[in-house]
Write a protein that holds these residues in place. Structure first.
Motif, PDB file in Angstrom:
ATOM      1  N   MET A 411       0.839  -1.175  -0.010  1.00 30.33           N
ATOM      2  CA  MET A 411       0.126   0.050  -0.013  1.00 30.33           C
ATOM      3  C   MET A 411       0.901   1.353   0.131  1.00 30.33           C
ATOM      4  O   MET A 411       0.439   2.474  -0.093  1.00 30.33           O
ATOM      5  CB  MET A 411      -0.759   0.000   1.319  1.00 30.33           C
ATOM      6  N   GLU A 412       2.059   1.077   0.192  1.00 31.17           N
ATOM      7  CA  GLU A 412       2.902   2.286   0.370  1.00 31.17           C
ATOM      8  C   GLU A 412       2.935   3.290  -0.816  1.00 31.17           C
ATOM      9  O   GLU A 412       2.865   4.598  -0.572  1.00 31.17           O
ATOM     10  CB  GLU A 412       4.406   1.928   0.389  1.00 31.17           C
ATOM     11  N   PRO A 413       2.943   2.900  -2.198  1.00 37.06           N
ATOM     12  CA  PRO A 413       2.845   3.804  -3.079  1.00 37.06           C
ATOM     13  C   PRO A 413       1.385   4.798  -3.143  1.00 37.06           C
ATOM     14  O   PRO A 413       1.504   5.756  -3.406  1.00 37.06           O
ATOM     15  CB  PRO A 413       2.476   2.862  -4.359  1.00 37.06           C
ATOM     16  N   ILE A 414       0.426   4.549  -2.366  1.00 34.85           N
ATOM     17  CA  ILE A 414      -0.649   5.040  -2.093  1.00 34.85           C
ATOM     18  C   ILE A 414      -0.680   5.902  -0.877  1.00 34.85           C
ATOM     19  O   ILE A 414      -0.666   7.125  -0.707  1.00 34.85           O
ATOM     20  CB  ILE A 414      -2.101   4.277  -1.922  1.00 34.85           C
ATOM     21  N   THR A 415      -0.219   5.021   0.213  1.00 31.46           N
ATOM     22  CA  THR A 415       0.014   5.720   1.602  1.00 31.46           C
ATOM     23  C   THR A 415       1.047   6.600   1.728  1.00 31.46           C
ATOM     24  O   THR A 415       0.958   7.653   2.567  1.00 31.46           O
ATOM     25  CB  THR A 415       0.080   4.869   2.708  1.00 31.46           C
ATOM     26  N   HIS A 416       2.143   6.594   0.934  1.00 30.26           N
ATOM     27  CA  HIS A 416       3.141   7.614   0.792  1.00 30.26           C
ATOM     28  C   HIS A 416       3.079   8.790   0.013  1.00 30.26           C
ATOM     29  O   HIS A 416       3.883   9.559  -0.255  1.00 30.26           O
ATOM     30  CB  HIS A 416       4.449   6.770   0.663  1.00 30.26           C
ATOM     31  N   SER A 417       2.004   8.699  -0.658  1.00 25.44           N
ATOM     32  CA  SER A 417       1.865   9.802  -1.681  1.00 25.44           C
ATOM     33  C   SER A 417       0.570  10.784  -1.416  1.00 25.44           C
ATOM     34  O   SER A 417      -0.591  10.149  -1.449  1.00 25.44           O
ATOM     35  CB  SER A 417       1.469   9.381  -3.016  1.00 25.44           C
ATOM     36  N   GLY A 418       1.124  11.866  -0.912  1.00 25.84           N
ATOM     37  CA  GLY A 418      -0.211  13.030  -0.656  1.00 25.84           C
ATOM     38  C   GLY A 418      -1.024  13.065  -1.680  1.00 25.84           C
ATOM     39  O   GLY A 418      -2.336  13.296  -1.405  1.00 25.84           O
ATOM     40  N   ILE A 419      -0.645  13.176  -2.866  1.00 22.15           N
ATOM     41  CA  ILE A 419      -1.456  13.615  -3.917  1.00 22.15           C
ATOM     42  C   ILE A 419      -2.382  12.231  -4.535  1.00 22.15           C
ATOM     43  O   ILE A 419      -3.533  12.342  -4.392  1.00 22.15           O
ATOM     44  CB  ILE A 419      -0.569  13.773  -5.297  1.00 22.15           C
ATOM     45  N   ALA A 420      -1.944  11.160  -4.215  1.00 23.23           N
ATOM     46  CA  ALA A 420      -2.970  10.005  -4.298  1.00 23.23           C
ATOM     47  C   ALA A 420      -3.558   9.818  -3.364  1.00 23.23           C
ATOM     48  O   ALA A 420      -4.897   9.607  -3.580  1.00 23.23           O
ATOM     49  CB  ALA A 420      -1.793   8.627  -4.373  1.00 23.23           C
ATOM     50  N   MET A 421      -3.557  10.028  -1.871  1.00 22.04           N
ATOM     51  CA  MET A 421      -4.593  10.177  -1.069  1.00 22.04           C
ATOM     52  C   MET A 421      -5.669  11.076  -1.201  1.00 22.04           C
ATOM     53  O   MET A 421      -6.656  10.798  -1.060  1.00 22.04           O
ATOM     54  CB  MET A 421      -3.859  10.277   0.544  1.00 22.04           C
ATOM     55  N   THR A 422      -5.109  12.318  -1.590  1.00 26.24           N
ATOM     56  CA  THR A 422      -6.123  13.440  -1.837  1.00 26.24           C
ATOM     57  C   THR A 422      -7.154  12.919  -2.886  1.00 26.24           C
ATOM     58  O   THR A 422      -8.418  13.090  -2.923  1.00 26.24           O
ATOM     59  CB  THR A 422      -5.428  14.635  -2.294  1.00 26.24           C
ATOM     60  N   SER A 423      -6.523  12.363  -4.164  1.00 34.30           N
ATOM     61  CA  SER A 423      -7.323  12.222  -5.151  1.00 34.30           C
ATOM     62  C   SER A 423      -8.354  11.036  -4.932  1.00 34.30           C
ATOM     63  O   SER A 423      -9.505  11.418  -5.319  1.00 34.30           O
ATOM     64  CB  SER A 423      -6.245  11.630  -6.384  1.00 34.30           C
ATOM     65  N   ILE A 424      -7.815   9.854  -4.345  1.00 34.69           N
ATOM     66  CA  ILE A 424      -8.664   8.906  -3.885  1.00 34.69           C
ATOM     67  C   ILE A 424      -9.797   9.326  -2.944  1.00 34.69           C
ATOM     68  O   ILE A 424     -11.006   9.239  -3.189  1.00 34.69           O
ATOM     69  CB  ILE A 424      -8.025   7.818  -3.197  1.00 34.69           C
ATOM     70  N   TRP A 425      -9.574  10.279  -1.993  1.00 36.12           N
ATOM     71  CA  TRP A 425     -10.544  10.698  -1.086  1.00 36.12           C
ATOM     72  C   TRP A 425     -11.575  11.562  -1.569  1.00 36.12           C
ATOM     73  O   TRP A 425     -12.763  11.626  -1.501  1.00 36.12           O
ATOM     74  CB  TRP A 425      -9.989  11.407   0.180  1.00 36.12           C
ATOM     75  N   ALA A 426     -10.998  12.431  -2.606  1.00 35.59           N
ATOM     76  CA  ALA A 426     -11.881  13.444  -3.233  1.00 35.59           C
ATOM     77  C   ALA A 426     -12.811  12.905  -4.221  1.00 35.59           C
ATOM     78  O   ALA A 426     -14.167  13.141  -4.232  1.00 35.59           O
ATOM     79  CB  ALA A 426     -10.996  14.576  -3.887  1.00 35.59           C
ATOM     80  N   VAL A 427     -12.280  11.785  -4.900  1.00 35.56           N
ATOM     81  CA  VAL A 427     -13.367  11.129  -5.989  1.00 35.56           C
ATOM     82  C   VAL A 427     -14.699  10.327  -5.246  1.00 35.56           C
ATOM     83  O   VAL A 427     -15.618  10.356  -5.425  1.00 35.56           O
ATOM     84  CB  VAL A 427     -12.581  10.135  -6.741  1.00 35.56           C
ATOM     85  N   VAL A 428     -14.177   9.637  -4.185  1.00 32.37           N
ATOM     86  CA  VAL A 428     -14.705   8.740  -3.265  1.00 32.37           C
ATOM     87  C   VAL A 428     -15.942   9.617  -2.625  1.00 32.37           C
ATOM     88  O   VAL A 428     -17.194   9.494  -2.395  1.00 32.37           O
ATOM     89  CB  VAL A 428     -14.166   7.797  -2.285  1.00 32.37           C
ATOM     90  N   LEU A 429     -15.411  10.731  -1.918  1.00 29.78           N
ATOM     91  CA  LEU A 429     -16.039  11.567  -1.282  1.00 29.78           C
ATOM     92  C   LEU A 429     -17.350  12.396  -2.282  1.00 29.78           C
ATOM     93  O   LEU A 429     -18.498  12.529  -1.954  1.00 29.78           O
ATOM     94  CB  LEU A 429     -15.622  12.581  -0.454  1.00 29.78           C
ATOM     95  N   ASN A 430     -16.765  12.577  -3.169  1.00 28.94           N
ATOM     96  CA  ASN A 430     -17.657  13.476  -4.348  1.00 28.94           C
ATOM     97  C   ASN A 430     -18.800  12.222  -4.929  1.00 28.94           C
ATOM     98  O   ASN A 430     -19.999  12.603  -4.974  1.00 28.94           O
ATOM     99  CB  ASN A 430     -16.963  13.651  -5.691  1.00 28.94           C
ATOM    100  N   ILE A 431     -18.384  10.996  -5.059  1.00 26.70           N
ATOM    101  CA  ILE A 431     -19.536  10.308  -5.496  1.00 26.70           C
ATOM    102  C   ILE A 431     -20.417   9.846  -4.299  1.00 26.70           C
ATOM    103  O   ILE A 431     -21.785  10.106  -4.427  1.00 26.70           O
ATOM    104  CB  ILE A 431     -18.810   8.780  -5.785  1.00 26.70           C
ATOM    105  N   LEU A 432     -19.976   9.871  -3.013  1.00 26.28           N
ATOM    106  CA  LEU A 432     -20.863   9.651  -1.925  1.00 26.28           C
ATOM    107  C   LEU A 432     -21.701  10.970  -1.558  1.00 26.28           C
ATOM    108  O   LEU A 432     -23.056  10.779  -1.522  1.00 26.28           O
ATOM    109  CB  LEU A 432     -19.912   9.597  -0.649  1.00 26.28           C
ATOM    110  N   PHE A 433     -21.213  11.878  -1.632  1.00 25.17           N
ATOM    111  CA  PHE A 433     -21.829  13.294  -1.373  1.00 25.17           C
ATOM    112  C   PHE A 433     -22.947  13.929  -2.302  1.00 25.17           C
ATOM    113  O   PHE A 433     -23.820  14.498  -2.129  1.00 25.17           O
ATOM    114  CB  PHE A 433     -21.078  14.470  -0.781  1.00 25.17           C
ATOM    115  N   ASN A 434     -22.309  13.857  -3.674  1.00 25.63           N
ATOM    116  CA  ASN A 434     -22.719  14.611  -4.820  1.00 25.63           C
ATOM    117  C   ASN A 434     -23.409  13.669  -5.812  1.00 25.63           C
ATOM    118  O   ASN A 434     -24.594  13.844  -6.195  1.00 25.63           O
ATOM    119  CB  ASN A 434     -21.693  15.641  -5.489  1.00 25.63           C
ATOM    120  N   ILE A 435     -22.864  12.604  -6.347  1.00 26.58           N
ATOM    121  CA  ILE A 435     -23.309  11.662  -7.107  1.00 26.58           C
ATOM    122  C   ILE A 435     -24.312  10.696  -6.672  1.00 26.58           C
ATOM    123  O   ILE A 435     -25.626  10.889  -7.121  1.00 26.58           O
ATOM    124  CB  ILE A 435     -22.250  10.867  -8.136  1.00 26.58           C
TER     125      ILE A 435
END
Length: 448
Positions: A411-435
């Motif tokens: 999981m390090e490539p994801i957990t060690h990349s702030g940009i990857a973490m932001t992207s995943i959370w933003a997409v998932v939360l946008n699906i949850l909240f908006n779509i």
């Protein structure tokens, strides 16, 4: 008369033909604006991989060559590849965090980074047609959050530079702080008191003056420059045959998805500036060029490529919206890639000079993300929560890289990349909240 006829025939300012001198001058301005950003990625990765100045200079030349070719294709188009708009391409900042981590992994090194870049480019070519269809998952809310995070995640790099560079004995010494502050002050003063062209090249002027002062303070060493040829051609596979390791490949594939998100936002912004509609077909051509450039880059000793946000700002400021301008800039980049002594000079820039410029440059990336967020309904409490949590999670590996140490290594490539973490959370939360939220509200309305 012919220009007017052509513009009225095509109906788009992106197809405008300019007089040759104006074309070359505005094209060179694009090069000056993106040069600092273009060479920053090979500088960072080269230093992280412990390369000599000669090898870093070669990385810079390779990057300029691929950036030039990719910009030419993006601007003019070849078959189904290239968005045919005034887009400048260069090595993407989105991959920096992952590549620096790879450079430190045992048995990976540069050849592993190049292998991951090739695999990710191929992956990008496969998914580009699908990515262009799911634009609704990447509204300004998500894109703006991700681009803001990219700028914020790069700040530690700028701060390390400003203090004298990673591993320097007297980190934070007055001379380093003074030099980086001077460069930043020059950039700020130019933007405050000057206009037009000077503002567009303020970062370059700040770095040039900082370089001169750094040299007078004994911070610049040109040992080995006389051995560099005046003219040289970048050869493929200079550092050896690319190697393919699972974790770096997966990490870089994720980076390509992030680059697609970033590029989609930039293409949509450029469409507004140039009064050009960004339909799924045009978007697919642009994303295919991003992916093809990354695939090609791995063989040519450089990294994942994407469009540069600051050049979209230049198109807006100058009002020159012709794609032939960036095509001219591409030719300048290719010529520069053939001059190793020029690249060696760039590689000898003191880290403190880069730090002063980096604070401004990376800050501008974050600011462009905030500007894109203005297009979203940021007054909505759920959207505020999405931005807050996504950026907050993205800051975790930046503030405490060991925070996720107990999680599995894959999981390090994801957990060690702030940009990857932001992207995943933003997409998932946008699906949850908006779509999904919209669908739920629609169902309620239908029920009533």
């Amino acid at each position: 008369m012919s220009v007017v006829t052509e513009r009225s025939h095509t109906g788009s300012p992106v197809d405008q033909r300019l007089p040759l001198l104006q074309l070359l001058l505005v094209g060179f301005q694009h090069v000056l604006l993106m040069y600092g950003g273009a060479v920053a990625v090979p500088l960072i990765v080269g230093q992280a991989a412990g390369l000599s100045r000669e090898d870093i200079a070669f990385l810079i030349n390779a990057d300029l060559l691929v950036a030039g070719i990719a910009t030419l294709v993006q601007s003019l188009g070849i078959g189904p590849v290239g968005i045919r708009m005034p887009v400048m391409m260069g090595a993407s900042f989105a991959a920096v965090g992952s590549m620096v981590a790879m450079a430190g992994m045992p048995g990976v090194g540069l050849t592993g980074i190049f292998g991951a870049t090739i695999a990710a480019g191929f992956f990008g070519m496969l998914i580009a047609p699908f990515m262009s269809r799911i634009v609704r998952f990447f509204p300004p809310l998500v894109t703006g959050t991700v681009i803001t995070s990219i700028g914020m995640c790069l700040f530690p790099v700028a701060i390390n530079w400003a203090g004298g560079g990673e591993g320097v004995a007297n980190f934070g010494a007055i001379e380093y702080l003074g030099l980086s502050s001077f460069v930043l002050a020059v950039i700020l003063l130019i933007n405050r008191f000057l206009r037009g062209f000077w503002v567009n090249v303020s970062v370059l002027i700040g770095m040039l003056l900082g370089y001169i002062i750094g040299a007078s303070m004994g911070m610049v060493s040109l040992d080995g420059m006389e051995q560099r040829p005046w003219f040289d051609v970048v050869t493929p596979l200079h550092f050896g045959v690319p190697e393919f390791h699972l974790a770096p490949v997966l990490s870089m594939c994720l980076v390509v998805v992030i680059i697609f998100v970033e590029s989609t936002g930039m293409f949509l912004a450029l469409g507004k500036v140039t009064e050009t509609e960004i339909c799924p077909n045009r978007l697919r051509r642009g994303l295919l060029c991003d992916a093809s450039a990354s695939f090609f880059a791995g063989f040519m000793n450089t990294f994942t490529h994407s469009s540069f946000a600051q050049n979209i700002g230049l198109v807006q400021m100058t009002g020159v919206r012709s794609r032939y301008v960036t095509a001219a800039a591409a030719v300048f980049l290719i010529i520069l890639s053939l001059l190793p002594k020029a690249a060696f000079l760039v590689a000898s820039i003191p880290p403190a000079v880069l730090g002063g410029a980096g604070i401004a440059m990376f800050g501008m990336v974050a600011a462009s993300g905030i500007r894109i967020l203005h297009e979203a309904d940021i007054a909505d409490r759920r959207n505020q929560l999405l931005v807050a949590v996504s950026i907050g999670m993205g800051m975790v590996p930046v503030v405490r890289p060991d925070f996720f140490a107990a999680l599995p290594q894959w999981m390090e490539p994801i957990t060690h990349s702030g940009i990857a973490m932001t992207s995943i959370w933003a997409v998932v939360l946008n699906i949850l909240f908006n779509i999904l939220g919209e669908q739920g509200r629609d169902a309620l309305c239908g029920h009533h």
